[in-house]
Design a protein around this motif. Structure first.
Motif, PDB file in Angstrom:
ATOM      1  N   PRO A  75       0.813  -1.222   0.000  1.00 32.52           N
ATOM      2  CA  PRO A  75       0.000   0.000   0.000  1.00 32.52           C
ATOM      3  C   PRO A  75       0.845   1.270   0.000  1.00 32.52           C
ATOM      4  O   PRO A  75       0.405   2.313  -0.496  1.00 32.52           O
ATOM      5  CB  PRO A  75      -0.827  -0.122   1.288  1.00 32.52           C
ATOM      6  N   LEU A  76       2.066   1.189   0.543  1.00 29.74           N
ATOM      7  CA  LEU A  76       2.918   2.374   0.594  1.00 29.74           C
ATOM      8  C   LEU A  76       3.343   2.810  -0.801  1.00 29.74           C
ATOM      9  O   LEU A  76       3.496   4.013  -1.064  1.00 29.74           O
ATOM     10  CB  LEU A  76       4.151   2.098   1.457  1.00 29.74           C
ATOM     11  N   LEU A  77       3.564   1.856  -1.691  1.00 29.94           N
ATOM     12  CA  LEU A  77       3.941   2.198  -3.066  1.00 29.94           C
ATOM     13  C   LEU A  77       2.874   3.064  -3.719  1.00 29.94           C
ATOM     14  O   LEU A  77       3.172   4.107  -4.324  1.00 29.94           O
ATOM     15  CB  LEU A  77       4.134   0.910  -3.879  1.00 29.94           C
ATOM     16  N   MET A  78       1.619   2.648  -3.583  1.00 33.63           N
ATOM     17  CA  MET A  78       0.528   3.373  -4.235  1.00 33.63           C
ATOM     18  C   MET A  78       0.179   4.660  -3.491  1.00 33.63           C
ATOM     19  O   MET A  78      -0.225   5.652  -4.101  1.00 33.63           O
ATOM     20  CB  MET A  78      -0.683   2.457  -4.372  1.00 33.63           C
ATOM     21  N   ALA A  79       0.349   4.660  -2.158  1.00 28.79           N
ATOM     22  CA  ALA A  79       0.121   5.893  -1.397  1.00 28.79           C
ATOM     23  C   ALA A  79       1.148   6.956  -1.765  1.00 28.79           C
ATOM     24  O   ALA A  79       0.827   8.144  -1.839  1.00 28.79           O
ATOM     25  CB  ALA A  79       0.179   5.591   0.100  1.00 28.79           C
ATOM     26  N   ALA A  80       2.390   6.540  -2.017  1.00 29.67           N
ATOM     27  CA  ALA A  80       3.431   7.492  -2.397  1.00 29.67           C
ATOM     28  C   ALA A  80       3.169   8.081  -3.778  1.00 29.67           C
ATOM     29  O   ALA A  80       3.445   9.258  -4.025  1.00 29.67           O
ATOM     30  CB  ALA A  80       4.794   6.813  -2.355  1.00 29.67           C
ATOM     31  N   LEU A  81       2.615   7.276  -4.689  1.00 26.98           N
ATOM     32  CA  LEU A  81       2.281   7.792  -6.019  1.00 26.98           C
ATOM     33  C   LEU A  81       1.216   8.874  -5.940  1.00 26.98           C
ATOM     34  O   LEU A  81       1.194   9.792  -6.770  1.00 26.98           O
ATOM     35  CB  LEU A  81       1.792   6.653  -6.914  1.00 26.98           C
ATOM     36  N   CYS A  82       0.338   8.776  -4.961  1.00 28.51           N
ATOM     37  CA  CYS A  82      -0.697   9.794  -4.771  1.00 28.51           C
ATOM     38  C   CYS A  82      -0.085  11.156  -4.470  1.00 28.51           C
ATOM     39  O   CYS A  82      -0.667  12.196  -4.771  1.00 28.51           O
ATOM     40  CB  CYS A  82      -1.644   9.366  -3.644  1.00 28.51           C
ATOM     41  N   VAL A  83       1.099  11.157  -3.886  1.00 26.44           N
ATOM     42  CA  VAL A  83       1.816  12.404  -3.596  1.00 26.44           C
ATOM     43  C   VAL A  83       2.735  12.780  -4.750  1.00 26.44           C
ATOM     44  O   VAL A  83       2.830  13.944  -5.142  1.00 26.44           O
ATOM     45  CB  VAL A  83       2.634  12.266  -2.298  1.00 26.44           C
ATOM     46  N   ALA A  84       3.429  11.785  -5.305  1.00 30.31           N
ATOM     47  CA  ALA A  84       4.473  12.045  -6.292  1.00 30.31           C
ATOM     48  C   ALA A  84       3.926  12.553  -7.622  1.00 30.31           C
ATOM     49  O   ALA A  84       4.534  13.429  -8.251  1.00 30.31           O
ATOM     50  CB  ALA A  84       5.298  10.777  -6.513  1.00 30.31           C
ATOM     51  N   PHE A 209       1.253  -5.229  -8.225  1.00 29.39           N
ATOM     52  CA  PHE A 209       0.549  -4.115  -8.858  1.00 29.39           C
ATOM     53  C   PHE A 209       1.159  -2.772  -8.451  1.00 29.39           C
ATOM     54  O   PHE A 209       1.195  -1.840  -9.251  1.00 29.39           O
ATOM     55  CB  PHE A 209      -0.936  -4.165  -8.497  1.00 29.39           C
ATOM     56  N   GLY A 210       1.633  -2.673  -7.205  1.00 25.30           N
ATOM     57  CA  GLY A 210       2.277  -1.440  -6.766  1.00 25.30           C
ATOM     58  C   GLY A 210       3.560  -1.167  -7.525  1.00 25.30           C
ATOM     59  O   GLY A 210       3.819  -0.036  -7.955  1.00 25.30           O
ATOM     60  N   ILE A 211       4.378  -2.205  -7.704  1.00 23.75           N
ATOM     61  CA  ILE A 211       5.624  -2.043  -8.461  1.00 23.75           C
ATOM     62  C   ILE A 211       5.323  -1.707  -9.916  1.00 23.75           C
ATOM     63  O   ILE A 211       5.955  -0.820 -10.517  1.00 23.75           O
ATOM     64  CB  ILE A 211       6.479  -3.321  -8.350  1.00 23.75           C
ATOM     65  N   LEU A 212       4.346  -2.412 -10.502  1.00 23.55           N
ATOM     66  CA  LEU A 212       3.960  -2.123 -11.885  1.00 23.55           C
ATOM     67  C   LEU A 212       3.446  -0.693 -12.022  1.00 23.55           C
ATOM     68  O   LEU A 212       3.762  -0.003 -13.010  1.00 23.55           O
ATOM     69  CB  LEU A 212       2.887  -3.114 -12.333  1.00 23.55           C
ATOM     70  N   ALA A 213       2.684  -0.220 -11.037  1.00 22.81           N
ATOM     71  CA  ALA A 213       2.166   1.146 -11.078  1.00 22.81           C
ATOM     72  C   ALA A 213       3.309   2.156 -11.059  1.00 22.81           C
ATOM     73  O   ALA A 213       3.280   3.159 -11.785  1.00 22.81           O
ATOM     74  CB  ALA A 213       1.222   1.387  -9.902  1.00 22.81           C
ATOM     75  N   CYS A 214       4.326   1.906 -10.249  1.00 18.59           N
ATOM     76  CA  CYS A 214       5.477   2.814 -10.192  1.00 18.59           C
ATOM     77  C   CYS A 214       6.209   2.859 -11.527  1.00 18.59           C
ATOM     78  O   CYS A 214       6.615   3.931 -12.001  1.00 18.59           O
ATOM     79  CB  CYS A 214       6.431   2.376  -9.082  1.00 18.59           C
ATOM     80  N   ILE A 215       6.376   1.701 -12.146  1.00 19.05           N
ATOM     81  CA  ILE A 215       7.062   1.653 -13.444  1.00 19.05           C
ATOM     82  C   ILE A 215       6.259   2.399 -14.503  1.00 19.05           C
ATOM     83  O   ILE A 215       6.804   3.203 -15.291  1.00 19.05           O
ATOM     84  CB  ILE A 215       7.296   0.191 -13.858  1.00 19.05           C
ATOM     85  N   ILE A 290       3.624  10.153   2.165  1.00 17.01           N
ATOM     86  CA  ILE A 290       4.160  11.511   1.980  1.00 17.01           C
ATOM     87  C   ILE A 290       5.671  11.492   2.162  1.00 17.01           C
ATOM     88  O   ILE A 290       6.432  12.037   1.350  1.00 17.01           O
ATOM     89  CB  ILE A 290       3.507  12.486   2.974  1.00 17.01           C
ATOM     90  N   LEU A 291       6.125  10.864   3.243  1.00 14.36           N
ATOM     91  CA  LEU A 291       7.558  10.779   3.519  1.00 14.36           C
ATOM     92  C   LEU A 291       8.283  10.027   2.406  1.00 14.36           C
ATOM     93  O   LEU A 291       9.362  10.437   1.966  1.00 14.36           O
ATOM     94  CB  LEU A 291       7.779  10.087   4.866  1.00 14.36           C
ATOM     95  N   ILE A 292       7.690   8.931   1.942  1.00 18.44           N
ATOM     96  CA  ILE A 292       8.321   8.130   0.888  1.00 18.44           C
ATOM     97  C   ILE A 292       8.472   8.958  -0.382  1.00 18.44           C
ATOM     98  O   ILE A 292       9.533   8.957  -1.028  1.00 18.44           O
ATOM     99  CB  ILE A 292       7.500   6.865   0.618  1.00 18.44           C
ATOM    100  N   ALA A 293       7.422   9.663  -0.775  1.00 16.73           N
ATOM    101  CA  ALA A 293       7.477  10.453  -2.003  1.00 16.73           C
ATOM    102  C   ALA A 293       8.542  11.539  -1.923  1.00 16.73           C
ATOM    103  O   ALA A 293       9.296  11.755  -2.880  1.00 16.73           O
ATOM    104  CB  ALA A 293       6.105  11.067  -2.287  1.00 16.73           C
ATOM    105  N   PHE A 294       8.633  12.219  -0.786  1.00 18.90           N
ATOM    106  CA  PHE A 294       9.634  13.278  -0.652  1.00 18.90           C
ATOM    107  C   PHE A 294      11.040  12.691  -0.591  1.00 18.90           C
ATOM    108  O   PHE A 294      11.976  13.262  -1.153  1.00 18.90           O
ATOM    109  CB  PHE A 294       9.346  14.118   0.590  1.00 18.90           C
ATOM    110  N   LEU A 295      11.189  11.569   0.093  1.00 16.96           N
ATOM    111  CA  LEU A 295      12.506  10.934   0.175  1.00 16.96           C
ATOM    112  C   LEU A 295      12.950  10.447  -1.202  1.00 16.96           C
ATOM    113  O   LEU A 295      14.145  10.473  -1.522  1.00 16.96           O
ATOM    114  CB  LEU A 295      12.454   9.762   1.155  1.00 16.96           C
TER     115      LEU A 295
END
Length: 360
Positions: A75-84, A209-215, A290-295
């Motif tokens: 879930p963190l992968l997709m939550a970070a995309l919401c910010v990024a 799906f989270g990894i695929l979404a990031c790619i 939020i932290l993941i996206a900024f990092l």
């Protein structure tokens, strides 16, 4: 000859320094945050080295630890995309928690009329409902910014609180399963509508799906005209408008897409973890995102390792709490310190001599 000419045009060997800066500075900020947290532990009479050892043991020290970490990373992968994604337009959206919660509720509600339907039909419909709910919710923050000039940081945060309150109302009222006594929730999902595990792993399909979404998001940003337009608008909105770029459509599209990914995270929490929508959906994944996206400097590919690292801290929190006799808020303190270090590190970009080529 061509190589030499390229070296001259790019500032010689200094080009790699400029490319290394966006990676090195967040890493240094992370290390600085860990160092400050180490001082905090010393004031509590605890060893920073023991803390790191327990984190490694609880997050990456065994196959079970790895699977626990990867399950939390999904879930963190997709939550970070919401910010990024909105951040590439210069928008600071921090309401992913609300999209996750509403996505989970939408998935749980959609499962009710789908009872008895085959999984290959019902599961995509539940996922679609979750993505639509999350996309509308975060897209609303983008619409308020574009049409009314409302600050998206404030509106998305307030919308997150509204979403959590709406979730509590729905699962405790209209959507409540009468059999859920102590913990109100929607009706349990049919087994056919549950998402299974990746082959050979005790990690659900949300990770894949989270990894695929990031790619796919990296390709969108770096290799498409829409992504190029978004980067232009993020650098200078006025210049983008002068060039005739559809800034309004970009704002609405990227905020809605980010919200859709957060809603998808809520779907996997319901369909793969909880089996129904309940208050456990508000687990704080949106805020950690939020932290993941900024990092990760809002780089969709960099989100993958950063999310796994932060998931490891979360997965090891129970072990750290037991072995070091620390309160469960310890990891929240660590995240807060690291987030402050990341924000402060923005002032270092373009200022450190080590990343400037000689004669530059």
């Amino acid at each position: 000859m061509a190589v030499a000419e390229t070296m001259v045009q790019t500032g010689g060997g200094g080009a790699w320094l400029r490319r290394a800066e966006p990676v090195a500075i967040p890493v240094l900020a992370l290390l600085a945050g860990l160092a400050v947290f180490g001082l905090f532990l010393l004031t509590q009479g605890r060893s920073p080295f023991a803390f790191l050892a327990y984190v490694w043991q609880g997050a990456f020290g065994s196959a079970f630890s790895w699977q626990n970490t990867l399950s939390r990373a999904a879930p963190l992968l997709m939550a970070a995309l919401c910010v990024a994604l909105p951040a590439r337009l210069g928008l600071v959206v921090i309401g992913g928690e609300g999209a996750i919660v509403l996505g989970g509720v939408a998935a749980g509600a959609m499962a009710l009329p789908l009872a008895g339907m085959p999984g290959p039909v019902g599961i995509p419909l539940m996922a679609l409902a979750a993505m639509v709910a999350g996309g509308i919710w975060i897209g609303l923050a983008g619409a308020l910014r574009h049409y009314r000039g409302v600050n998206e940081t404030i509106s998305s945060l307030l919308l997150s609180y509204i979403a959590i309150a709406l979730m509590n109302h729905l699962v405790e009222g209209p959507l409540r399963d009468p059999a859920s006594l102590n913990k109100p929730s929607t009706a349990p999902l049919d087994e056919a509508l549950r998402v299974g595990m990746l082959p050979g792993l005790s990690v659900h399909w949300g990770l894949a799906f989270g990894i695929l979404a990031c790619i796919l998001c990296w390709v969108l940003i770096e290799r498409t005209t829409w992504g190029f337009a978004a980067r232009i608008a993020g650098g200078n909105v006025r210049a983008a408008q002068v060039q005739g770029l559809p800034v309004g459509k970009l704002i609405l599209g990227f905020t809605a897409l980010g919200g859709a990914f957060a809603g998808l995270a809520g779907f996997f929490e319901v369909a793969a973890i909880h089996g129904s929508a309940n208050a456990s959906l508000a687990a704080g994944y949106g805020y950690t995102g939020i932290l993941i996206a900024f990092l990760a400097r809002h780089n969709a590919l960099a989100i993958i390792p950063v999310a796994i690292l932060l998931a490891g801290f979360d997965a090891s929190s129970g072990l750290v709490q037991r072995r070091m006799d620390l309160p469960d808020a310890t990891m929240a303190v660590l995240q807060g310190i690291v987030f402050m270090a990341i924000l402060m590190s923005d002032a270092a970009y373009g200022r450190l001599a080590i990343f400037k080529p000689k004669g530059g």
